[in-house]
Design an enzyme around this catalytic site. Structure first.
Site, PDB file in Angstrom:
ATOM      1  N   ILE A  77       0.824  -1.201   0.000  1.00  0.00           N
ATOM      2  CA  ILE A  77       0.000   0.000   0.000  1.00  0.00           C
ATOM      3  C   ILE A  77       0.860   1.253   0.000  1.00  0.00           C
ATOM      4  O   ILE A  77       0.529   2.256  -0.650  1.00  0.00           O
ATOM      5  CB  ILE A  77      -0.959  -0.062   1.203  1.00  0.00           C
ATOM      6  CG1 ILE A  77      -1.961  -1.200   0.987  1.00  0.00           C
ATOM      7  CG2 ILE A  77      -1.688   1.259   1.423  1.00  0.00           C
ATOM      8  CD1 ILE A  77      -2.609  -1.715   2.247  1.00  0.00           C
ATOM      9  N   ASP A  78       1.975   1.223   0.704  1.00  0.00           N
ATOM     10  CA  ASP A  78       2.857   2.381   0.781  1.00  0.00           C
ATOM     11  C   ASP A  78       3.422   2.727  -0.590  1.00  0.00           C
ATOM     12  O   ASP A  78       3.387   3.883  -1.032  1.00  0.00           O
ATOM     13  CB  ASP A  78       3.984   2.075   1.766  1.00  0.00           C
ATOM     14  CG  ASP A  78       4.448   3.305   2.535  1.00  0.00           C
ATOM     15  OD1 ASP A  78       3.798   4.351   2.438  1.00  0.00           O
ATOM     16  OD2 ASP A  78       5.468   3.193   3.247  1.00  0.00           O
TER      17      ASP A  78
END
Length: 630
Positions: free
Chosen positions: A367-368
């Site tokens: 997600i980062d």
């Protein structure tokens, strides 16, 4: 006026040099990748792997040993980060690797290391994973290790302590280890390690209930149900093979990679089997050989590095249609993940999208990275605008679907928060779950706000989560970077972008924390020990990346004046003549308190980012004011 103009010229000159140096680091293929430096356990375990497989060569042995020797400190020990305290397990593994390379136990550097090991409790007090490596070579009893039965792979996802209750990096490591532990191989070395033993018992871990549970599992290990064991081992083998990446790795990271190779080997895969051959060849791509030494990267970060470089260059004023940025965007678009990975176990209907960290890791996008890539793509005037929009739409949909019930975002999974996993007797090293973190949530908020999601329910929930995660002192904990400087440097820009006023109490408290923790030289730094000792929060030698993180937060909050000026000029003064910065300190995090990272590109991208934003916000504004005054 002349002094002011001179100071401004120094800043703009430093920015231009930093930008040019960063541009020079771009690969012809369009991507950036700095070295990901960790510690010598990577190199020791690479030798152990090759010794176990019977493929260790004299050249590899000597080059790796020379690197390990070069990292030993004057007191005979090895640490897990620059200027860190001695680490028992790291020293044991480095010592054993050097014995394997032919260094005599009686040599002065080896005697120093052995003395430290004994004083620190000996092999008996090392972490479980170190003792597991020793068990592979007859230096520790398999029966004296915590039980790790392969039957765990048969548990469905709704039963507690199934493999999907563990974070992806732990899951990928545990599955092959269950195979290895079930086979209990032993390939003795031509020496023993008695000089590293104290005779004491290993410290118990996990408490009474878990110790009792471990005893039950150990009894089962002595007489497993044969048909269940066969089924479990076959399922684990299939699980491992199915997750090998295109570059031969598993998850693009060292631990599951080496353990998967060992697990498949004990299952009967020869070293020339296509799966084994690809895995071993892939390790060569993670190897750095220079000046007669050989070292292994634990992971590689090209997607992350490329996204950060694009944002930094855009902040530095590079035109949005610059060929370098377009090539980078092309490369990022080519690396979009389009398959369903382990994350889909808890999100069965969510379509894939997003990006991973590495060159090849389609099973584990994160997600980062996805948030940062979207932010980067939006800074590029790409000729295929429709293609960019479609990729971004898929990424945003996937990230929104990966929001945890609490409102925050984790790195790889959803609601991966079962704390009991961390208390199991074999889980004595590093994080084994993936709960939401402030830094990841902040990057997602910034992305969603930029994509026009302001006021949307998911953004509101994420903003509320991030505000609630603020520490009492005004900072935020940095899960993937060191530490409160990193967390605060991510949270403040995100909150302001997501609609929190720059003069609001949470932002003001964060600014106050940063102001209080500025070093006397004008920079910021934070030692990795802040993860285990609160006295180190915001304390440490000034570093380029951490100084830049602090400035990014202050600039987002609209701060100006002496604090910002001193930070900016620390970056200018610390820059080298070639436009780069030096940073031996580790400012990245794998496992807080246990595994630390020096991202070699951080020292370049973040200072360029901070100087670029400062120049745009304050130098441009000052020029305008002075022009009007004239």
């Amino acid at each position: 006026m002349i002094a002011r103009a001179g100071a401004d010229a120094r800043v703009t000159g430093a920015l231009a040099r930093g930008r040019d140096a960063l541009l020079a680091m771009q690969h012809p293929g369009g991507w950036w990748k700095g070295e990901l430096e960790t510690n010598v356990t990577m190199d020791a375990e690479d030798l152990f792997l090759r010794q176990f497989l019977g493929i260790l060569t004299p050249q590899v042995t000597e080059q790796s040993a020379e690197w390990i020797r070069s990292q030993q400190r004057a007191d005979g020990t090895w640490a897990t980060f620059y200027e860190g305290p001695p680490d028992l397990s790291t020293t044991i593994e480095a010592y054993t690797a050097l014995r394997l390379a032919g260094d005599r136990a009686g040599a002065a550097h080896m005697e120093k290391a052995a003395a430290f090991v004994r004083d620190a409790g000996g092999i008996e007090q090392s972490r479980v994973f170190t003792r597991l490596w020793l068990a592979l070579f007859g230096q520790w009893e398999w029966s004296a290790l915590p039980a790790l039965p392969p039957e765990v792979v048969l548990l469905p996802p709704w039963i507690p302590l199934n493999i999907y209750d563990f974070a992806c990096w732990a899951r990928q490591t545990i599955v092959p280890l269950t195979v290895v532990a079930a086979h209990r191989p032993s390939r003795p070395l031509p020496f023993d390690l008695d000089e590293l033993r104290t005779g004491a018992l290993p410290a118990p871990r996990g408490g009474g209930a878990w110790a009792a549970f471990d005893r039950v599992l150990r009894r089962y290990e002595r007489h497993p149900l044969r048909w269940v064991r066969r089924r479990a081992l076959a399922a684990a083998e299939r699980w491992i093979v199915a997750r090998q990446e295109a570059d031969g790795s598993w998850g693009g990271i060292q631990p599951p990679w080496v353990y998967s190779l060992i697990a498949l080997h004990v299952r009967g895969y020869p070293v020339d089997h296509p799966v084994m051959r690809a895995g071993l060849a892939g390790l060569d791509g993670f190897t750095i050989t220079e000046n007669g030494t050989r070292r292994l990267e634990a992971c590689q970060s090209p997607v992350w590095d490329t996204a950060l470089a694009v944002v930094a260059l855009a902040d530095a004023g590079l035109p949005a249609d610059a060929p370098e940025l377009v090539r980078a965007a092309d490369w990022l678009l080519d690396h979009e993940v389009g398959v369903r990975g382990d994350w889909s176990v808890r999100r069965r209907t969510l379509p894939p999208g997003g990006w991973a960290f590495e060159f090849a890791n389609v099973h584990y996008p994160d997600i980062d990275d996805t948030a940062e890539v979207v932010l980067a793509l939006r800074r590029v005037a790409h000729p295929d605008r429709r293609g960019v929009d479609d990729a971004v739409a898929r990424a945003v949909r996937w990230v929104e679907g990966m929001q945890c019930r609490s409102g925050g975002w984790a790195a790889f999974d959803v609601d991966n928060t079962r704390g009991a996993c961390a208390t199991l007797p074999f889980c004595d090293f590093g994080e084994v779950i993936d709960p939401p973190s402030a830094d990841v949530t902040a990057h997602v908020l910034e992305m969603l706000a930029r994509e026009g999601a302001r006021g949307a329910g998911r953004l509101d929930a994420g903003r509320a989560w991030l505000l609630a995660a603020q520490e009492g002192d005004g900072s935020w904990f940095g899960r993937w970077g060191v530490n409160h400087v990193y967390g605060t440097g991510a949270a403040v820009p995100a909150l302001v972008e997501a609609g929190v006023a720059s003069d609001s109490p949470p932002v003001a408290r964060a600014v106050g924390w940063l102001e209080r923790h500025q070093n006397a030289d004008g920079g910021w730094g934070e030692d990795i020990r802040s993860y285990t000792d609160a006295a180190w929060r915001g304390r440490g030698a000034s570093t380029p990346s951490q100084t830049a993180w602090a400035l990014l937060a202050l600039l987002a909050a609209g701060a100006h004046g002496d604090v910002v000026e001193r930070g900016v000029h620390w970056l200018v003064d610390a820059q080298r003549a070639d436009g780069s910065w030096d940073e031996p300190w580790y400012t990245g995090t794998g496992f807080p308190g246990d595994f630390s990272i020096n991202y070699h590109l951080y020292r370049q991208v973040f200072p360029v980012m901070a100087l670029g934003r400062y120049a745009r916000m304050w130098l441009g504004a000052r020029d305008e004011v002075e022009e009007r005054a004239g």
